[in-house]
Design a protein around this motif. Sequence first.
Motif, PDB file in Angstrom:
ATOM      1  N   TRP A 156      36.418  39.727  32.647  1.00 15.55           N
ATOM      2  CA  TRP A 156      37.587  38.910  32.343  1.00 15.55           C
ATOM      3  C   TRP A 156      38.705  39.763  31.762  1.00 15.55           C
ATOM      4  CZ3 TRP A 156      39.206  34.465  34.000  1.00 15.55           C
ATOM      5  CH2 TRP A 156      38.306  33.456  34.347  1.00 15.55           C
ATOM      6  N   ASP A 157      38.335  40.758  30.971  1.00 16.34           N
ATOM      7  CA  ASP A 157      39.348  41.589  30.324  1.00 16.34           C
ATOM      8  C   ASP A 157      40.115  42.464  31.315  1.00 16.34           C
ATOM      9  OD1 ASP A 157      36.945  42.882  30.781  1.00 16.34           O
ATOM     10  OD2 ASP A 157      37.205  44.306  29.147  1.00 16.34           O
ATOM     11  N   ALA A 158      39.603  42.605  32.543  1.00 16.42           N
ATOM     12  CA  ALA A 158      40.282  43.409  33.559  1.00 16.42           C
ATOM     13  C   ALA A 158      41.266  42.586  34.386  1.00 16.42           C
ATOM     14  CB  ALA A 158      39.258  44.058  34.485  1.00 16.42           C
ATOM     15  N   LEU A 159      41.311  41.270  34.152  1.00 14.24           N
ATOM     16  CA  LEU A 159      42.106  40.388  35.009  1.00 14.24           C
ATOM     17  C   LEU A 159      43.495  40.091  34.456  1.00 14.24           C
ATOM     18  CD1 LEU A 159      39.362  37.891  36.233  1.00 14.24           C
ATOM     19  CD2 LEU A 159      40.192  39.985  37.309  1.00 14.24           C
ATOM     20  N   ARG A 160      44.009  40.984  33.645  1.00 16.90           N
ATOM     21  CA  ARG A 160      45.366  40.813  33.128  1.00 16.90           C
ATOM     22  C   ARG A 160      46.360  40.715  34.280  1.00 16.90           C
ATOM     23  NH1 ARG A 160      47.511  41.979  28.184  1.00 16.90           N
ATOM     24  NH2 ARG A 160      45.575  43.066  27.601  1.00 16.90           N
ATOM     25  N   GLY A 161      47.127  39.635  34.326  1.00 15.24           N
ATOM     26  CA  GLY A 161      48.102  39.424  35.394  1.00 15.24           C
ATOM     27  C   GLY A 161      47.599  38.550  36.525  1.00 15.24           C
ATOM     28  N   ALA A 162      46.294  38.252  36.565  1.00 17.46           N
ATOM     29  CA  ALA A 162      45.762  37.373  37.609  1.00 17.46           C
ATOM     30  C   ALA A 162      46.234  35.937  37.370  1.00 17.46           C
ATOM     31  CB  ALA A 162      44.242  37.432  37.623  1.00 17.46           C
ATOM     32  N   LEU A 163      46.301  35.155  38.438  1.00 14.08           N
ATOM     33  CA  LEU A 163      46.733  33.766  38.346  1.00 14.08           C
ATOM     34  C   LEU A 163      45.534  32.834  38.437  1.00 14.08           C
ATOM     35  CD1 LEU A 163      49.853  33.869  40.707  1.00 14.08           C
ATOM     36  CD2 LEU A 163      49.889  33.654  38.218  1.00 14.08           C
ATOM     37  N   ILE A 164      45.417  31.896  37.462  1.00 12.43           N
ATOM     38  CA  ILE A 164      44.398  30.854  37.516  1.00 12.43           C
ATOM     39  C   ILE A 164      45.064  29.537  37.112  1.00 12.43           C
ATOM     40  CG2 ILE A 164      42.509  32.437  36.975  1.00 12.43           C
ATOM     41  CD1 ILE A 164      42.459  31.318  34.145  1.00 12.43           C
ATOM     42  N   ALA A 188      38.355  46.636  36.954  1.00 15.16           N
ATOM     43  CA  ALA A 188      39.184  46.477  38.158  1.00 15.16           C
ATOM     44  C   ALA A 188      40.662  46.624  37.800  1.00 15.16           C
ATOM     45  CB  ALA A 188      38.942  45.122  38.799  1.00 15.16           C
ATOM     46  N   THR A 189      41.468  46.980  38.799  1.00 13.30           N
ATOM     47  CA  THR A 189      42.920  47.018  38.652  1.00 13.30           C
ATOM     48  C   THR A 189      43.493  45.890  39.495  1.00 13.30           C
ATOM     49  OG1 THR A 189      42.926  49.420  38.355  1.00 13.30           O
ATOM     50  CG2 THR A 189      45.003  48.387  38.996  1.00 13.30           C
ATOM     51  N   VAL A 190      44.277  45.026  38.848  1.00 11.27           N
ATOM     52  CA  VAL A 190      44.728  43.792  39.502  1.00 11.27           C
ATOM     53  C   VAL A 190      46.235  43.806  39.704  1.00 11.27           C
ATOM     54  CG1 VAL A 190      45.014  41.318  39.147  1.00 11.27           C
ATOM     55  CG2 VAL A 190      42.810  42.398  38.691  1.00 11.27           C
ATOM     56  N   LYS A 191      46.657  43.516  40.934  1.00 12.64           N
ATOM     57  CA  LYS A 191      48.074  43.379  41.255  1.00 12.64           C
ATOM     58  C   LYS A 191      48.221  42.162  42.165  1.00 12.64           C
ATOM     59  CE  LYS A 191      48.668  48.411  41.218  1.00 12.64           C
ATOM     60  NZ  LYS A 191      49.021  49.607  42.034  1.00 12.64           N
ATOM     61  N   LYS A 192      48.748  41.094  41.644  1.00 17.08           N
ATOM     62  CA  LYS A 192      48.930  39.856  42.413  1.00 17.08           C
ATOM     63  C   LYS A 192      47.593  39.305  42.908  1.00 17.08           C
ATOM     64  CE  LYS A 192      53.617  40.997  43.958  1.00 17.08           C
ATOM     65  NZ  LYS A 192      54.511  41.193  45.125  1.00 17.08           N
ATOM     66  N   LEU A 193      46.644  39.199  42.012  1.00 14.31           N
ATOM     67  CA  LEU A 193      45.372  38.550  42.318  1.00 14.31           C
ATOM     68  C   LEU A 193      45.536  37.063  42.017  1.00 14.31           C
ATOM     69  CD1 LEU A 193      42.334  38.472  42.958  1.00 14.31           C
ATOM     70  CD2 LEU A 193      41.915  39.035  40.551  1.00 14.31           C
ATOM     71  N   ASP A 194      45.340  36.216  43.024  1.00 14.32           N
ATOM     72  CA  ASP A 194      45.550  34.776  42.875  1.00 14.32           C
ATOM     73  C   ASP A 194      44.217  34.051  43.063  1.00 14.32           C
ATOM     74  OD1 ASP A 194      46.411  32.162  42.840  1.00 14.32           O
ATOM     75  OD2 ASP A 194      48.140  32.516  44.146  1.00 14.32           O
TER      76      ASP A 194
END
Length: 218
Positions: free
Chosen positions: A187-195, A168-174
């Motif tokens: 998990w490796d595709a979630l660079r930049g996601a907020l947790i 996936a491509t993530v931009k401002k995934l919260d």
Amino acid sequence: MPVVPDLASLPYARYLQPWEAGELDRGEDYTEIHFDDVEFDGANAGGARFAESAMTVVTFTGGNFDRARLDDVWIARSRWIGGSWAESDLIDVQILDGVLAGVQAYSSKWRRVTIHGCKIDSLNLRGARLQDVEFRDCDLSEVDFGDATLAGVTFPGSAIRRARFGKATVKKLDLRGARELEIAEGWDALRGALITSVQLAESAAAMAHTLGVVVRDR
């Protein structure tokens, strides 16, 4: 997008005309129509357009809605069981208190969409583009976001179980608002996601496994 709680609150409510029994057709334009307490089984409505319309207690079972377009549509207490919505386009859509199960919506586009209080199972969103989409107070199981682009997507109050985000491509995934967070892949595709820190602690083993990290106390 604020949730509109009832039909009467819609800005186009006074213009709505009741749907007259019949089949949905390919490529047709359904504007300012209220679909109420109706079932569509195996409908063939690819390329159809629904605009400034409402759906209440509607059931879609199977069917082909590929490349359909929903533009400013309010949907409540409805069920979507199976069927293909591939390459469909959803803009300014609200889905409230419904069920989506086994729906094939790969390569679809969602913009300014709110899904509230819904049960979502095995929804295929591979290769989809989601922008400013909110899943609020939903139960999501086995949803596939693989190869999807997610920008401004949030999950307040929702339970996410066995979700897949591979490539996936993530931009401002919260993801911070999710009350449960279980990611089966990507998990490796979630660079930049907020947790949150709690979510991090609960997901540490799965993240380590994805990264090939061996956790061994001795």
